[in-house]
Design an enzyme around this catalytic site. Structure first.
Site, PDB file in Angstrom:
ATOM      1  N   SER A 128       8.844 -33.016  17.288  1.00  0.00           N
ATOM      2  CA  SER A 128       9.632 -31.940  17.868  1.00  0.00           C
ATOM      3  C   SER A 128       9.997 -32.274  19.317  1.00  0.00           C
ATOM      4  O   SER A 128      10.615 -33.301  19.577  1.00  0.00           O
ATOM      5  CB  SER A 128       8.877 -30.622  17.732  1.00  0.00           C
ATOM      6  OG  SER A 128       9.710 -29.519  17.961  1.00  0.00           O
TER       7      SER A 128
ATOM      8  N   GLU B  18      15.131 -27.254   8.097  1.00  0.00           N
ATOM      9  CA  GLU B  18      14.844 -26.955   9.496  1.00  0.00           C
ATOM     10  C   GLU B  18      16.120 -26.911  10.311  1.00  0.00           C
ATOM     11  O   GLU B  18      17.061 -27.675  10.069  1.00  0.00           O
ATOM     12  CB  GLU B  18      13.843 -27.933  10.097  1.00  0.00           C
ATOM     13  CG  GLU B  18      14.161 -29.400  10.004  1.00  0.00           C
ATOM     14  CD  GLU B  18      13.118 -30.239  10.742  1.00  0.00           C
ATOM     15  OE1 GLU B  18      12.954 -30.032  11.964  1.00  0.00           O
ATOM     16  OE2 GLU B  18      12.461 -31.075  10.110  1.00  0.00           O
TER      17      GLU B  18
END
Length: 319
Positions: free
Chosen positions: A144, A238
């Site tokens: 991330s 996502e």
């Protein structure tokens, strides 16, 4: 991966989801409670260390013989997260590569906005070099925001003339803090973890008045030429899918060896759920294979390899 596993994980994440739009103390406390429930395998050893003046956690496995090291950067939108929380995931990489790792306690916003995280990651990497570890024996990795930070660190090192590490392994990288990716809208309904509003709430904490399109903040806008080989893994469920897709395209245009690995039907940083999801363990196997090949591998490290995504991003307007 069975459909049952996918649905079970989705339900768990939606039930215990983290509200990234909450105030920072609340968010950090909730994250700490969540991560405290994740067990560390009994054979994974971890202890506090300092490298280049930056705190971190050294992760080793008894019997590993490789001298190669992974410098790992955690996620958390640059505001939450901490090194110890990554030990279960980093331990699985250490197990699969036979090496060791340092997961870094870089400074967080809003107390320490940009460029603190980049400065810390660069200092830690240079600290490894100062200890006599060759660049070819070092890999960067992160998930991330940590994936985005890894690329930003590579850019900063290259611009400073510092020898670059062997490679970077990026899981669901967050590389566009302007939030211009089309899947922020297109994948909103299927993402059980992140929301566009949650990301927007945290951007000012890190950017702190700087230009969010600065390549050291949003590497998607950077000149990636001469960077080492990249492995980019992402799930199709996502909102940051388009960050990974565009980063891989940008790297290819800049002649960077890049492998794009898209797993359908899985969420953000799905590799962290190896105990629940078959595809998570398989992705870690592929990641470890990439790292092992680049870290002192006998074959050429600059062989271009681009895997086209197996999914098509959903249409949607950028937020």
């Amino acid at each position: 991966m069975s459909k049952q596993q996918q649905l079970q994980l989705d339900a768990i994440l939606r039930q215990g989801g983290l509200d990234t739009s909450a105030d920072v103390p609340t968010m950090r406390a909730a994250f700490g409670e969540l991560m405290a429930q994740v067990p560390v395998a009994p054979d994974v050893q971890h202890e506090a260390v300092e490298i280049g003046g930056v705190a971190g956690v050294e992760v080793t496995l008894l019997g590993n013989k490789s001298e190669s090291v992974i410098l790992y950067l955690h996620g958390g939108v640059y505001v939450i997260g901490y090194a110890a929380a990554t030990v279960p995931l980093v331990g699985e990489l250490v197990r699969r590569t036979g090496g060791w790792a340092i997961t870094l306690e870089y400074r967080l916003a809003p107390e320490h906005p940009y460029p603190a995280a980049v400065d810390d990651a660069r200092a830690a990497y240079e600290g490894l070099l100062a200890k006599g570890i060759a660049p070819a024996q070092i890999a960067l990795a992160g998930e991330s925001a940590g994936g985005g930070l890894a690329v930003a660190t590579l850019l900063a090192l290259r611009e400073a003339g510092v020898p670059l590490p062997s490679c970077a392994y990026l899981m669901s990288p967050y590389v566009d803090l302007t939030l211009s990716g089309e899947t922020l809208a297109g994948k909103r309904e299927v993402d059980p973890l992140l929301t566009p509003d949650g990301l927007r709430a945290r951007v000012p904490d890190y950017v702190d008045g700087a230009d969010a399109s600065d390549p050291h903040i949003s590497p998607i806008f950077g000149d990636l030429r001469e960077l080492p080989p990249l492995l980019i893994q992402v799930g199709s469920h996502e909102i940051l899918l388009s960050d990974a897709l565009r980063l891989a395209g940008r790297a290819a245009i800049c002649d960077v060896p890049v492998t794009l690995d898209v797993t359908p039907g899985v969420p953000h940083v799905f590799q962290a759920y190896a105990g629940l999801l078959d595809e998570a363990g398989l992705a870690l196997d592929r990641g470890a294979g990439f790292l092992t090949a680049q870290l002192g591998g006998t074959g050429p490290r600059h062989e271009l390899a681009i895997d086209l995504p197996s999914v098509t991003p959903s249409s949607g307007n950028a937020p």
